[in-house]
Structure formats: structure tokens, C-alpha cells
Design an enzyme around this catalytic site. Structure first.
Site, PDB file in Angstrom:
ATOM      1  N   ASN A 179       0.805  -1.238   0.000  1.00 41.07           N
ATOM      2  CA  ASN A 179       0.000   0.000   0.000  1.00 41.07           C
ATOM      3  C   ASN A 179       0.830   1.277   0.000  1.00 41.07           C
ATOM      4  OD1 ASN A 179       0.709  -0.626   2.670  1.00 41.07           O
ATOM      5  ND2 ASN A 179      -0.987   0.558   3.463  1.00 41.07           N
TER       6      ASN A 179
ATOM      7  N   GLY B 251       9.964 -11.277  -4.826  1.00 42.96           N
ATOM      8  CA  GLY B 251       9.179 -12.485  -5.085  1.00 42.96           C
ATOM      9  C   GLY B 251       7.988 -12.594  -4.156  1.00 42.96           C
ATOM     10  N   THR B 252       7.356 -13.755  -4.170  1.00 40.71           N
ATOM     11  CA  THR B 252       6.100 -13.935  -3.429  1.00 40.71           C
ATOM     12  C   THR B 252       6.366 -14.272  -1.958  1.00 40.71           C
ATOM     13  OG1 THR B 252       5.994 -16.296  -3.817  1.00 40.71           O
ATOM     14  CG2 THR B 252       4.998 -14.893  -5.502  1.00 40.71           C
ATOM     15  N   GLY B 253       5.327 -14.059  -1.164  1.00 36.85           N
ATOM     16  CA  GLY B 253       5.424 -14.368   0.263  1.00 36.85           C
ATOM     17  C   GLY B 253       5.676 -15.845   0.533  1.00 36.85           C
ATOM     18  N   PRO B 254       4.796 -16.723   0.004  1.00 36.00           N
ATOM     19  CA  PRO B 254       4.972 -18.143   0.328  1.00 36.00           C
ATOM     20  C   PRO B 254       6.334 -18.692  -0.106  1.00 36.00           C
ATOM     21  CG  PRO B 254       2.804 -17.744  -0.593  1.00 36.00           C
ATOM     22  CD  PRO B 254       3.557 -16.453  -0.716  1.00 36.00           C
ATOM     23  N   ARG B 255       6.941 -18.128  -1.150  1.00 36.88           N
ATOM     24  CA  ARG B 255       8.210 -18.678  -1.626  1.00 36.88           C
ATOM     25  C   ARG B 255       9.385 -17.959  -0.960  1.00 36.88           C
ATOM     26  NH1 ARG B 255      11.029 -19.135  -6.939  1.00 36.88           N
ATOM     27  NH2 ARG B 255      11.957 -21.191  -6.706  1.00 36.88           N
ATOM     28  N   VAL B 256       9.673 -16.741  -1.391  1.00 37.95           N
ATOM     29  CA  VAL B 256      10.896 -16.096  -0.879  1.00 37.95           C
ATOM     30  C   VAL B 256      10.677 -15.522   0.530  1.00 37.95           C
ATOM     31  CG1 VAL B 256      10.558 -13.795  -1.892  1.00 37.95           C
ATOM     32  CG2 VAL B 256      12.848 -14.686  -1.586  1.00 37.95           C
ATOM     33  N   GLY B 257       9.437 -15.100   0.814  1.00 38.22           N
ATOM     34  CA  GLY B 257       9.149 -14.562   2.156  1.00 38.22           C
ATOM     35  C   GLY B 257       9.384 -15.641   3.203  1.00 38.22           C
TER      36      GLY B 257
ATOM     37  N   GLU C 247       3.357  -5.265  12.353  1.00 34.44           N
ATOM     38  CA  GLU C 247       2.471  -4.103  12.161  1.00 34.44           C
ATOM     39  C   GLU C 247       1.357  -4.550  11.230  1.00 34.44           C
ATOM     40  OE1 GLU C 247       2.584  -1.226  13.566  1.00 34.44           O
ATOM     41  OE2 GLU C 247       4.571  -1.297  14.473  1.00 34.44           O
TER      42      GLU C 247
ATOM     43  N   CYS D 264      -3.450   1.369   6.420  1.00 34.68           N
ATOM     44  CA  CYS D 264      -3.883   0.640   7.620  1.00 34.68           C
ATOM     45  C   CYS D 264      -4.564   1.569   8.624  1.00 34.68           C
ATOM     46  CB  CYS D 264      -2.688  -0.043   8.260  1.00 34.68           C
ATOM     47  SG  CYS D 264      -1.353   1.123   8.586  1.00 34.68           S
TER      48      CYS D 264
ATOM     49  N   GLU E  53       6.949   0.909  16.366  1.00 30.74           N
ATOM     50  CA  GLU E  53       8.055   1.490  15.609  1.00 30.74           C
ATOM     51  C   GLU E  53       8.128   2.977  15.956  1.00 30.74           C
ATOM     52  OE1 GLU E  53       6.624   0.176  11.687  1.00 30.74           O
ATOM     53  OE2 GLU E  53       8.295  -1.229  11.608  1.00 30.74           O
TER      54      GLU E  53
END
Ligand code: NAD
Length: 487
Positions: free
Chosen positions: A155, A209-215, A253, A287, A468
Site C-alpha cells: 500500500n 518475489g512472493t510471500g509463500p516462496r521467498v518470504g 504491524e 492501515c 516502531e
């Protein structure tokens, strides 16, 4: 093919070098629905290379004086500022937000993030206390944690990424950052600027990259002891599970379901335009955006009439339109999700006062497949409705009446989230009382989104863990040790 524009190809930035990847994912221009960019589809291999680079860079970077790190951070701020227009254009195209917002909020705040931590790093002191009766002196020291893993959402792409990178490297960590796969372009542009600003290779590594892979590869790596994450609650749950075996330090967060409470003595001249902005700025994809507006009964009709009129003037347009207040939503899937909430509200008997399905959206021919929708105001909705309970994260807000102070506090708190709230009243005592009782990490009274970066930022309940801000970020990105000396 004649007329086909070349796609923008991003590369990972590891050890100060741009490296191609074996596979790529499509990234869309939200204002047209067309693929315009290819983002590396990185995985474990790239994370391993980034860990090696960050590990190698850590001894040198962490042993620099705060003054030297501060100098480098100031240089990053300066080169970002020199590229403000280019970055704003890229952010607006990649995210769908208006160019005006990217120019005045996203990029200036990214510059400020570096400048702010460049300055604050010079002003930390440690604690010291004595126990004369035992002949002891106690003091604390803080040291960088090591390799920081940073994961950010789509965002406010560069704004939120730099809000993590700046404090992490200011205190001497090296980092591996993973921006959202939907908005990676300004992070990639930042890599070039880091080099220009003299950030040593390996201090900041950015892997796409994507969350499920590199995240997940980043979160699961045993040599990354700390994860700073901004995003959704469901991803935070997954990150917490993956971090648990390693007892990683986590900052989370997350989302919000933020109330605005408008008492009968509110200054509506200020409250109405600010509440339109707090509901629909950045397409409602912040948010901190207001999504439940509680209005005291005696002024409910007047407020609603004026609020709907003001919302209708909140123009939706292509991101480069200087008159547009709102651009396109991030993706087709997200647009559908937001529209589904409106369908559910209608099925429950709610009314749509303006926006989706009521007013007509007019767009240029080439933007017909873009992810646009009008700002939408829902009324006659029950507190139990999913539109009043769940984070929609789009340009949709609900307006409901209330009677008493006690009642509105109870209803405002009756959601799982606790990120931000606004309170509008000219009664100072009431403002303090209500602000104190709201279950919310941030309360703005008679204003919205005025930020003081020195003070804690973050949410309670399902809106997150940790804060933060200058001291909080410093504590999070360092390990603190208490030393006792007997003399
Ligand atoms: P998201 O959780 O889907 O994604 C956030 C980031 O996490 C992305 O980089 C994504 O690729 C990555 N990710 C996804 N799955 C992962 C996994 N299994 N392991 C590791 N990483 C993974 O969130 P989003 O849709 O990008 O962002 C919207 C959410 O972010 C909203 O809930 C919004 O409220 C929240 N948000 C919170 C704040 C705040 O400061 N509290 C600020 C902005 C956005």
C-alpha cells in the site's frame, strides 16, 4: 510486435550487484490492468546468497561509528530526494495511487525516514544506575542484532520499506528486505541509489518475489534472527509459526478497523473534509484509514448529508490526473474482494449512500480495465456485520449513529483490531477521557495522520506486536545487555 512496449525487468540486489533470476512473475499496472513489469520469483537459493552477503558485510558495517553510518544515511536521503519525481512517477504507476500523493507523501516520507534515523542514531545514550551499598554499578549496552529480515506490503511501498531499512542499518545491522511482489519497482530503483549513496555492498540486500516462496525462505532462515513485518494478520500468523522454532525477534504491524467518533460538539467544518480524507486517502488502502464512523444522534442527519456531498467530490481518476483524489486499487482480486463486502452489506439490508452501484464512474477508454471504484458510504448497518468487523482495506466506510459516550467507547472497542482511532469534539475533558479508553495504539483527536516519528507507532490486539518509532525501533533492532561491575 509493433506497438508492444518492452516490459520492465527487475533484478535482485545482492552483495551490491544486480542479479537476474531463473523465473519471473507478472506485475500489473492497476490503472490499465496490463502487465508492465516482471518481478524475480526468488526462493531459497537467492535468500541463501543474500544471507552470505549480509553476513560478510556485518563486521565492517556494525563496527563503523554512528557518525559514519549517519553520514551514509544522509547521503541516501539526498539521492532519494534528487530522484523524487522519478520515484513518484514509478510509485504511482506501480501502485495505482495518484501521482500527487506519491509526490507529496510517499517519496518525501521515504526521504524523511533516512534523514530521521541518520539524526536520531547520534543521540542515543545508555542507562546507568548504582548500588552504593553493594559497591556496584550497572549499565546497559546495545548492539546490533545481525541480519535483519524486513517484509513490507503494497500500500505504501517505498515509505514502509524505508521505515524499516533506515533504523535497521542505522544501528549497524545488515538487512535482507522483501517488498511486496505487487509493488517492487521503487525498491529496485532504491538499490541503484544505495550504490550511488555509498552504502557498502551487502549492507542492504533486496530480494523480490512472493510471500509463500521467498518470504518464507527469509523467515525460516536460521541466520536471520529478527523479522520486521508489516502486512496482514493472516501472514503474521504464518510468520509467527515459522519463527517459533528459532525464537526470532518479531515486530508485527498489522491491519485495523479504525473508528472515527464524532460528538455533537465537533467542528464539522474541519471534521468532514478530514474524515473524507481519512476514509478514502490512497483508495482507503492505508492501515490507518477510517472505516467505521460513529456520529452522535443529534447531528447524524446533518453529518451524513454533508459527508456524502463531500465524498461525491472526492474524484476518482487516472493516477496522473492532477484533479484526482483517488486512483486505482492494487489488483483485480482486491477490487473484487472490496466489492463483495458491499454486496454482503446490501444483502443484510444496509443502504449505499453514494459510490459503488449508485453513482457513475467515468474513465478514459484505455483505463476501462483498470481497478477503479468510487468511494462508497454505507449506512443502516449493524455492528455485527462483516463490514463493521473486518478490515476491507478499500474506499468503503460505514456511518452509524450513537447516543452516549459510554456506548460509543464500547462499540468502537468491539472489534479484534486496535490500530488507530479519531475523536472529534470541542470538549477537552471528553477528548482525554475517550482517547484513554479506546483500545487503540494511536488516537488522533480533531485531526488525522499527523505523525511524530519520535513517538511509538503501532497497534494493540490483532493490529500487531511491538511499536516502531525512534526509541522503539532502536530497541527492536538491537540487543540490550545489562552489565554489572563490582568496585
Ligand atoms: P500481506 O500480508 O498479504 O503481504 C505483506 C508482505 O508479506 C508482502 O511482501 C508479502 O509478499 C509477504 N508475505 C505474504 N505471505 C507471506 C508468507 N507466508 N511468509 C512471508 N511473507 C509473506 O499484506 P498486504 O496485502 O501486502 O498488505 C495489506 C495489509 O497490510 C493490510 O492488512 C494492512 O492493514 C496492513 N498494513 C499495516 C500497516 C501498519 O503499519 N500497521 C501498514 C500498512 C499495511
Amino acid at each position: 510486435m509493433a506497438g508492444t512496449k518492452a516490459l520492465l525487468m527487475l533484478e535482485n540486489f545482492i552483495d551490491g550487484k544486480f542479479l537476474p533470476c531463473n523465473s519471473y512473475i507478472d506485475s500489473y499496472d492497476p490503472s490499465t490492468g496490463e502487465v508492465y513489469c516482471k518481478v524475480p520469483n526468488s526462493g531459497e537459493e537467492e535468500i541463501q546468497a543474500a544471507v552470505e552477503a549480509a553476513r560478510k558485510a556485518f563486521p565492517g558495517w556494525s563496527s563503523q561509528s554512528p557518525q559514519e553510518r549517519s553520514r551514509v544515511l544522509h547521503q541516501v536521503a539526498d539521492v532519494l530526494e534528487q530522484s523524487l519525481e522519478e520515484l513518484a512517477q514509478a510509485e504511482s504507476k506501480d501502485q495505482g495511487k495518484t501521482l500527487a500523493l506519491a509526490r507529496t507523501m510517499d517519496i518525501p516520507r521515504s526521504v524523511q525516514n533516512f534523514r530521521f534515523f541518520a539524526s536520531s542514531i547520534l543521540h542515543h545514550t545508555s542507562e546507568c544506575t548504582q548500588m552504593d551499598h553493594l559497591g556496584c554499578l550497572h549499565y546497559t549496552v546495545q548492539t546490533p542484532v545481525g541480519i535483519a529480515g524486513l517484509i513490507s506490503p503494497w500500500n505504501l511501498p517505498l515509505y514502509l520499506l524505508t521505515w524499516k531499512i533506515a533504523p535497521a542499518i542505522a544501528v549497524g545491522n545488515t538487512v535482507i528486505a522483501k517488498p511486496s511482489e505487487m509493488t517492487s519497482v521503487t525498491a529496485w530503483m532504491l538499490c541503484k541509489l544505495l550504490d550511488k549513496a555509498g552504502v557498502p555492498p551487502g549492507v542492504v540486500n533486496i530480494v523480490f518475489g512472493t510471500g509463500p516462496r521467498v518470504g518464507e525462505a527469509l523467515v525460516s532462515h536460521p541466520e536471520v534472527p529478527l523479522i520486521s513485518f508489516t502486512g496482514s494478520q493472516s501472514t503474521a500468523t504464518r510468520i509467527t509459526q515459522l519463527s517459533a522454532p528459532h525464537c526470532k525477534k518479531l515486530s508485527l504491524e498489522l491491519g485495523g478497523k479504525n473508528p472515527a467518533i464524532i460528538f455533537e460538539d465537533a467542528n464539522l467544518e474541519e471534521c468532514i473534509p478530514t474524515t473524507v480524507r481519512s476514509s478514502f486517502a490512497n483508495q482507503g488502502e492505508i492501515c490507518l484509514c477510517t472505516s467505521r464512523i460513529f456520529v452522535q444522534k443529534s447531528i447524524y442527519s446533518e453529518f451524513l448529508k454533508r459527508f456524502v456531498e463531500a465524498t461525491r467530490k472526492w474524484k476518482v481518476g487516472i493516477p496522473s490526473d492532477p484533479l484526482a483524489s483517488m486512483g486505482a486499487l492494487i489488483s483485480k482480486a482486491h477490487l473484487e474482494k472490496v466489492r463483495n463486502y458491499i454486496k454482503k452489506a446490501l444483502a443484510e439490508g444496509a443502504h449505499i449512500q453514494c459510490g459503488e452501484g449508485v453513482d457513475k464512474l467515468s474513465l478514459p477508454a484505455r483505463n476501462q480495465a483498470g481497478y477503479f471504484m468510487l468511494p462508497t458510504v454505507i449506512t443502516d448497518i449493524k455492528d455485527e456485520s462483516c463490514c463493521m468487523k473486518e478490515e476491507i482495506f478499500g474506499p468503503v466506510t460505514c456511518v452509524v449513529p450513537f447516543d452516549s459516550e459510554e456506548e460509543v467507547i464500547r462499540r468502537a472497542n468491539d472489534v479484534k483490531y486496535g490500530l488507530a482511532a479519531t475523536v472529534w469534539s470541542s470538549n477537552v475533558g471528553r477528548i482525554h477521557r475517550v482517547a484513554k479508553k479506546l483500545q487503540s495504539g494511536l488516537v488522533w483527536t480533531n485531526c488525522w495522520l499527523i505523525r511524530e516519528l519520535n513517538l511509538p507507532f503501532g497497534g494493540m490486539k490483532s493490529s500487531g506486536i511491538g511499536r516502531e518509532g525512534v526509541k522503539d525501533s532502536y530497541d527492536f533492532f538491537t540487543e540490550i545487555k545489562t552489565i554489572t561491575v563490582k568496585y
